[in-house]
Write a protein that holds these residues in place. Sequence first.
Motif, PDB file in Angstrom:
ATOM      1  N   ARG A   1       0.817  -1.210   0.000  1.00 15.16           N
ATOM      2  CA  ARG A   1       0.000   0.000   0.000  1.00 15.16           C
ATOM      3  C   ARG A   1       0.855   1.268   0.000  1.00 15.16           C
ATOM      4  O   ARG A   1       0.376   2.345  -0.302  1.00 15.16           O
ATOM      5  N   TRP A   2       2.101   1.132   0.370  1.00 12.81           N
ATOM      6  CA  TRP A   2       2.983   2.295   0.465  1.00 12.81           C
ATOM      7  C   TRP A   2       3.908   2.410  -0.741  1.00 12.81           C
ATOM      8  O   TRP A   2       4.907   3.121  -0.685  1.00 12.81           O
ATOM      9  N   LYS A   3       3.599   1.717  -1.805  1.00 14.66           N
ATOM     10  CA  LYS A   3       4.443   1.796  -2.998  1.00 14.66           C
ATOM     11  C   LYS A   3       4.567   3.251  -3.454  1.00 14.66           C
ATOM     12  O   LYS A   3       3.584   3.952  -3.603  1.00 14.66           O
ATOM     13  N   GLY A   4       5.793   3.698  -3.654  1.00 14.73           N
ATOM     14  CA  GLY A   4       6.032   5.074  -4.086  1.00 14.73           C
ATOM     15  C   GLY A   4       6.135   6.085  -2.954  1.00 14.73           C
ATOM     16  O   GLY A   4       6.416   7.254  -3.188  1.00 14.73           O
ATOM     17  N   GLN A   5       5.905   5.637  -1.701  1.00 16.32           N
ATOM     18  CA  GLN A   5       5.986   6.550  -0.560  1.00 16.32           C
ATOM     19  C   GLN A   5       7.311   6.369   0.177  1.00 16.32           C
ATOM     20  O   GLN A   5       7.855   5.275   0.252  1.00 16.32           O
ATOM     21  N   THR A   6       7.812   7.478   0.703  1.00 14.37           N
ATOM     22  CA  THR A   6       9.071   7.441   1.428  1.00 14.37           C
ATOM     23  C   THR A   6       8.913   8.063   2.809  1.00 14.37           C
ATOM     24  O   THR A   6       8.026   8.889   3.033  1.00 14.37           O
ATOM     25  N   LEU A   7       9.777   7.641   3.715  1.00 15.62           N
ATOM     26  CA  LEU A   7       9.822   8.213   5.062  1.00 15.62           C
ATOM     27  C   LEU A   7      11.128   8.978   5.192  1.00 15.62           C
ATOM     28  O   LEU A   7      12.205   8.440   4.977  1.00 15.62           O
ATOM     29  N   LEU A   8      11.033  10.279   5.535  1.00 17.87           N
ATOM     30  CA  LEU A   8      12.203  11.113   5.764  1.00 17.87           C
ATOM     31  C   LEU A   8      12.321  11.352   7.268  1.00 17.87           C
ATOM     32  O   LEU A   8      11.344  11.717   7.920  1.00 17.87           O
ATOM     33  N   TYR A   9      13.515  11.182   7.798  1.00 16.59           N
ATOM     34  CA  TYR A   9      13.672  11.248   9.243  1.00 16.59           C
ATOM     35  C   TYR A   9      15.138  11.520   9.602  1.00 16.59           C
ATOM     36  O   TYR A   9      16.015  11.560   8.734  1.00 16.59           O
ATOM     37  N   ARG A  10      15.411  11.689  10.870  1.00 16.93           N
ATOM     38  CA  ARG A  10      16.766  11.749  11.402  1.00 16.93           C
ATOM     39  C   ARG A  10      16.808  10.914  12.686  1.00 16.93           C
ATOM     40  O   ARG A  10      15.768  10.512  13.194  1.00 16.93           O
ATOM     41  N   ILE A  11      17.996  10.660  13.172  1.00 17.68           N
ATOM     42  CA  ILE A  11      18.162   9.874  14.389  1.00 17.68           C
ATOM     43  C   ILE A  11      18.583  10.804  15.528  1.00 17.68           C
ATOM     44  O   ILE A  11      19.539  11.568  15.397  1.00 17.68           O
ATOM     45  N   GLU A  12      17.862  10.735  16.628  1.00 19.11           N
ATOM     46  CA  GLU A  12      18.185  11.521  17.817  1.00 19.11           C
ATOM     47  C   GLU A  12      18.129  10.608  19.041  1.00 19.11           C
ATOM     48  O   GLU A  12      17.073  10.026  19.325  1.00 19.11           O
ATOM     49  N   ASP A  13      19.261  10.492  19.730  1.00 12.92           N
ATOM     50  CA  ASP A  13      19.350   9.612  20.911  1.00 12.92           C
ATOM     51  C   ASP A  13      18.875   8.195  20.593  1.00 12.92           C
ATOM     52  O   ASP A  13      18.186   7.543  21.389  1.00 12.92           O
ATOM     53  N   GLY A  14      19.250   7.739  19.392  1.00  8.25           N
ATOM     54  CA  GLY A  14      18.903   6.384  18.992  1.00  8.25           C
ATOM     55  C   GLY A  14      17.491   6.201  18.500  1.00  8.25           C
ATOM     56  O   GLY A  14      17.106   5.094  18.130  1.00  8.25           O
ATOM     57  N   GLU A  15      16.701   7.277  18.475  1.00  7.05           N
ATOM     58  CA  GLU A  15      15.308   7.200  18.055  1.00  7.05           C
ATOM     59  C   GLU A  15      15.119   7.855  16.682  1.00  7.05           C
ATOM     60  O   GLU A  15      15.683   8.917  16.420  1.00  7.05           O
ATOM     61  N   PRO A  16      14.328   7.220  15.774  1.00  2.00           N
ATOM     62  CA  PRO A  16      13.961   7.903  14.523  1.00  2.00           C
ATOM     63  C   PRO A  16      12.926   8.986  14.814  1.00  2.00           C
ATOM     64  O   PRO A  16      11.890   8.714  15.436  1.00  2.00           O
TER      65      PRO A  16
END
Length: 407
Positions: free
Chosen positions: A176-191
């Motif tokens: 269902r998520w084809k073509g979708q992306t997740l943008l994130y960073r890592i802080e204290d080991g957490e996304p």
Amino acid sequence: MFFAENTLKKLLYLIVVVAFSLAGCSTRTVPTALPGKGYVKIDRAQVQGLVNRLYTQSGPSFSWMSLKSGVEQNLKYLSRRNGNSVAARYGAMTITWEMLRRTNEEFLQILPHLDDSPELLEDKFVWYELVPRTLLTGYYEPYLEASLTPDPDYPYPLYSLPSDLKKMDLGKFHHRWKGQTLLYRIEDGEPVPYYDREKIDFDGALQGQGLEVAWVKDRVDIFMLQVQGSGRLVLPDGSVKHVLYAGKNGLKYVSLGKELIQRGLLPKEGMSMQKIRTFFKENPQLVEKLLVTNPSYVFFRLDDEGPFGSMGSPLTPMASIATDTKVIPHGSLGLLTVRLPVQGQDTKEASARIVMAQDRGGAIKGTRVDLFCGSGPDAEFLAGHLNSWGHVYFPVSREYLEETGKM
């Protein structure tokens, strides 16, 4: 090693949680066509009327051969796609990459002959109207006064894409998520979500990392540049540098115009980029308070050429369009009819032109279309005032349809 594994587990956990939240919808049957939605074939009399409009309303400076480079770029892009695979499904229409390639090939062949033989547009193609109608907006290349080195007269930085901005293809985890992306960073080991506009522009989240590609005079200019996606930097020595889209922080885009209207600061009637600029010049104390209402943030790169659309090809002024590629895929040709605003006049002027789908935008959904208006004052006026209903007509190679039995 433990840190990396632990972070990955947390990301996967988040994805699985969302997947289960959608699971209840996974058995629903999606209809192949919705009422009032799709591509509707038009008859020959309608096509003739459209062609007549095209020849009388395309503007005095229009040249058929001005489309040649754009069509060739379409074909370059389409040649890399699997012809048998689906480019888009909308309503009852299934658009394949081969359908688009054949249509562009035949259009390119007849370009030199269209001045003398407009009937080729009727003979070579079957035409479909995109339903529902199109809301047409515009974008352009703004000019910004800028410096490539730090200077007190140019206090506001443009940032390149940060290395700590991570990207994940969600389609690998759920269809269902084809073509979708997740943008994130890592802080204290957490996304966590990436920094928003307030953190970047007003709290200095990216300062001291060497990410600045240029500095500009006006913070509002940066905001407008991010809305448009690309622009031109006018440097102190008079030279010009292209500044191009490099990526974004992945947070929701919030329309500044709508925010001003909802707060009662500007009327809905006649809303434009020019009015927003004037408002900020008259109310500089509100710049920070209002700009941070849009958490979305765009990063840039410098180049000697541009602008380029998301298809990777140069954009053609008044011909390239940004679309929702689930409805109008990259490489599509179209015939757009609309009434365009005219500078210094209260009326709008009827316009018909051939357009090419070569870009996309985060706010462009459904049948909405964004027209690339070029650069300079005239382009700025048109892009800033363009908000008109129009119609898009989609040509398909007649020969292709006959060969495939889809007529």
